[in-house]
Design a protein around this motif. Structure first.
Motif, PDB file in Angstrom:
ATOM      1  N   ALA A 299      82.735  31.471  62.843  1.00 18.56           N
ATOM      2  CA  ALA A 299      83.209  31.959  64.139  1.00 18.56           C
ATOM      3  C   ALA A 299      84.731  31.948  64.210  1.00 18.56           C
ATOM      4  O   ALA A 299      85.349  32.910  64.692  1.00 18.56           O
ATOM      5  N   GLU A 300      85.358  30.860  63.734  1.00 14.52           N
ATOM      6  CA  GLU A 300      86.816  30.776  63.751  1.00 14.52           C
ATOM      7  C   GLU A 300      87.437  31.911  62.942  1.00 14.52           C
ATOM      8  O   GLU A 300      88.387  32.553  63.380  1.00 14.52           O
TER       9      GLU A 300
ATOM     10  N   PHE B 102      92.661  18.724  68.945  1.00  9.50           N
ATOM     11  CA  PHE B 102      92.077  20.010  68.567  1.00  9.50           C
ATOM     12  C   PHE B 102      90.795  20.279  69.363  1.00  9.50           C
ATOM     13  O   PHE B 102      90.471  21.418  69.647  1.00  9.50           O
ATOM     14  N   ALA B 103      90.071  19.232  69.732  1.00  9.76           N
ATOM     15  CA  ALA B 103      88.817  19.398  70.471  1.00  9.76           C
ATOM     16  C   ALA B 103      89.045  19.740  71.937  1.00  9.76           C
ATOM     17  O   ALA B 103      88.111  20.091  72.644  1.00  9.76           O
ATOM     18  N   GLU B 104      90.283  19.641  72.404  1.00 11.26           N
ATOM     19  CA  GLU B 104      90.610  19.997  73.784  1.00 11.26           C
ATOM     20  C   GLU B 104      91.197  21.405  73.882  1.00 11.26           C
ATOM     21  O   GLU B 104      91.437  21.898  74.985  1.00 11.26           O
ATOM     22  N   LEU B 105      91.423  22.050  72.752  1.00 16.11           N
ATOM     23  CA  LEU B 105      92.005  23.390  72.726  1.00 16.11           C
ATOM     24  C   LEU B 105      90.913  24.452  72.739  1.00 16.11           C
ATOM     25  O   LEU B 105      89.810  24.219  72.248  1.00 16.11           O
ATOM     26  N   THR B 106      91.241  25.620  73.274  1.00 19.23           N
ATOM     27  CA  THR B 106      90.324  26.747  73.146  1.00 19.23           C
ATOM     28  C   THR B 106      90.362  27.211  71.692  1.00 19.23           C
ATOM     29  O   THR B 106      91.289  26.872  70.938  1.00 19.23           O
ATOM     30  N   LEU B 107      89.380  28.007  71.303  1.00 19.30           N
ATOM     31  CA  LEU B 107      89.349  28.531  69.941  1.00 19.30           C
ATOM     32  C   LEU B 107      90.606  29.339  69.637  1.00 19.30           C
ATOM     33  O   LEU B 107      91.188  29.213  68.554  1.00 19.30           O
ATOM     34  N   VAL B 108      91.067  30.129  70.581  1.00 19.89           N
ATOM     35  CA  VAL B 108      92.276  30.937  70.392  1.00 19.89           C
ATOM     36  C   VAL B 108      93.493  30.036  70.202  1.00 19.89           C
ATOM     37  O   VAL B 108      94.303  30.234  69.290  1.00 19.89           O
TER      38      VAL B 108
ATOM     39  N   ILE C 101      82.836  40.287  57.689  1.00 21.25           N
ATOM     40  CA  ILE C 101      82.537  39.026  57.003  1.00 21.25           C
ATOM     41  C   ILE C 101      81.037  38.809  56.985  1.00 21.25           C
ATOM     42  O   ILE C 101      80.376  38.878  58.019  1.00 21.25           O
ATOM     43  N   LEU C 102      80.516  38.522  55.796  1.00 21.91           N
ATOM     44  CA  LEU C 102      79.113  38.147  55.646  1.00 21.91           C
ATOM     45  C   LEU C 102      79.062  36.688  55.209  1.00 21.91           C
ATOM     46  O   LEU C 102      79.887  36.244  54.414  1.00 21.91           O
ATOM     47  N   SER C 103      78.091  35.960  55.709  1.00 17.17           N
ATOM     48  CA  SER C 103      77.925  34.550  55.341  1.00 17.17           C
ATOM     49  C   SER C 103      77.044  34.442  54.101  1.00 17.17           C
ATOM     50  O   SER C 103      76.467  35.425  53.640  1.00 17.17           O
TER      51      SER C 103
ATOM     52  N   ALA D  60      82.024  32.264  51.662  1.00 21.06           N
ATOM     53  CA  ALA D  60      81.113  31.303  51.034  1.00 21.06           C
ATOM     54  C   ALA D  60      80.906  30.088  51.936  1.00 21.06           C
ATOM     55  O   ALA D  60      81.329  28.971  51.629  1.00 21.06           O
ATOM     56  N   SER D  61      80.227  30.341  53.054  1.00 21.27           N
ATOM     57  CA  SER D  61      79.953  29.276  54.011  1.00 21.27           C
ATOM     58  C   SER D  61      78.740  29.640  54.848  1.00 21.27           C
ATOM     59  O   SER D  61      78.469  30.813  55.072  1.00 21.27           O
ATOM     60  N   ASN D  62      78.035  28.619  55.301  1.00 24.90           N
ATOM     61  CA  ASN D  62      77.013  28.787  56.325  1.00 24.90           C
ATOM     62  C   ASN D  62      77.359  27.944  57.546  1.00 24.90           C
ATOM     63  O   ASN D  62      76.533  27.763  58.429  1.00 24.90           O
ATOM     64  N   ASN D  63      78.606  27.428  57.584  1.00 20.95           N
ATOM     65  CA  ASN D  63      79.052  26.626  58.713  1.00 20.95           C
ATOM     66  C   ASN D  63      79.378  27.574  59.872  1.00 20.95           C
ATOM     67  O   ASN D  63      80.345  28.331  59.804  1.00 20.95           O
TER      68      ASN D  63
END
Length: 191
Positions: free
Chosen positions: A14-15, A163-169, A26-28, A6-9
């Motif tokens: 992606a996360e 958190f903004a300096e980390l890769t997604l993984v 997963i469907l948005s 339940a998101s369109n973010n």
């Protein structure tokens, strides 16, 4: 297995897609034609996650999950909390929210904070809740270009990067959402 998130973010989608096994599709909200903003009128993070999941189940009938997240800052008595996305106003601007947060914390030396995510899952007629929490601090200025929300000013305990300096993984391994999603996946794998 197919579940509605339940998101369109796009950042959240992606996360979560990055963490789920390929056996779970997963469907948005956009994928099911839901283009309205689901009301988030609860006064807790848990309450908003449940409201969103209930809305999709009631109006569309799909098994689904919804999350709500918030930044809780000790010196601000838990604010912005449930109002994290619109802390600086209804425009929901990440930059404005960070500016307000840093301004509100100028007079405080205690910068302890935590990110909290609650996932509400409707599956086969039952509601399940999963919680992830990461403790850290708010730094004095933005660092990093990845992530979203308060990521550029949040540093988890034991980390030397925001958190903004980390890769997604890297972020998914330690983040509040990553922990809640790990609980969700462990539960789904037992089904």
């Amino acid at each position: 297995m197919k579940l509605i998130f339940a998101s369109n973010n796009p950042h959240k989608i992606a996360e979560i897609r990055n963490q789920l096994p390929h056996t779970i599709e997963i469907l948005s909200l956009e994928d099911i034609g839901c283009v309205i903003d689901i009301p988030e009128t609860a006064d807790t993070i848990e309450g908003n996650a449940i409201l969103k999941a209930d809305f999709i189940k009631r109006h569309y009938g799909y098994d689904c999950f919804a999350d709500d997240s918030g930044l809780e800052v000790d010196a601000l008595n838990g604010a912005p909390g449930v109002y994290s996305a619109r802390f600086a106003g209804p425009q929901r601007s990440d930059s404005d929210n960070i500016d307000k947060l840093l301004s509100d914390l100028e007079a405080h030396t205690d910068r302890k904070a935590n990110f909290k995510t609650v996932i509400a899952l409707h599956l086969q007629g039952e509601l399940h809740l999963f919680t992830g929490l990461v403790v850290g601090e708010i730094i004095a200025e933005r660092k990093g270009n990845d992530g979203f929300g308060y990521d550029p000013v949040f540093k988890a305990i034991g980390m030397d990067k925001t958190f903004a300096e980390l890769t997604l993984v890297e972020k998914n391994e330690i983040s509040h959402r990553g922990k809640a999603v790990a609980e969700l996946i462990a539960f789904l794998n037992r089904q």
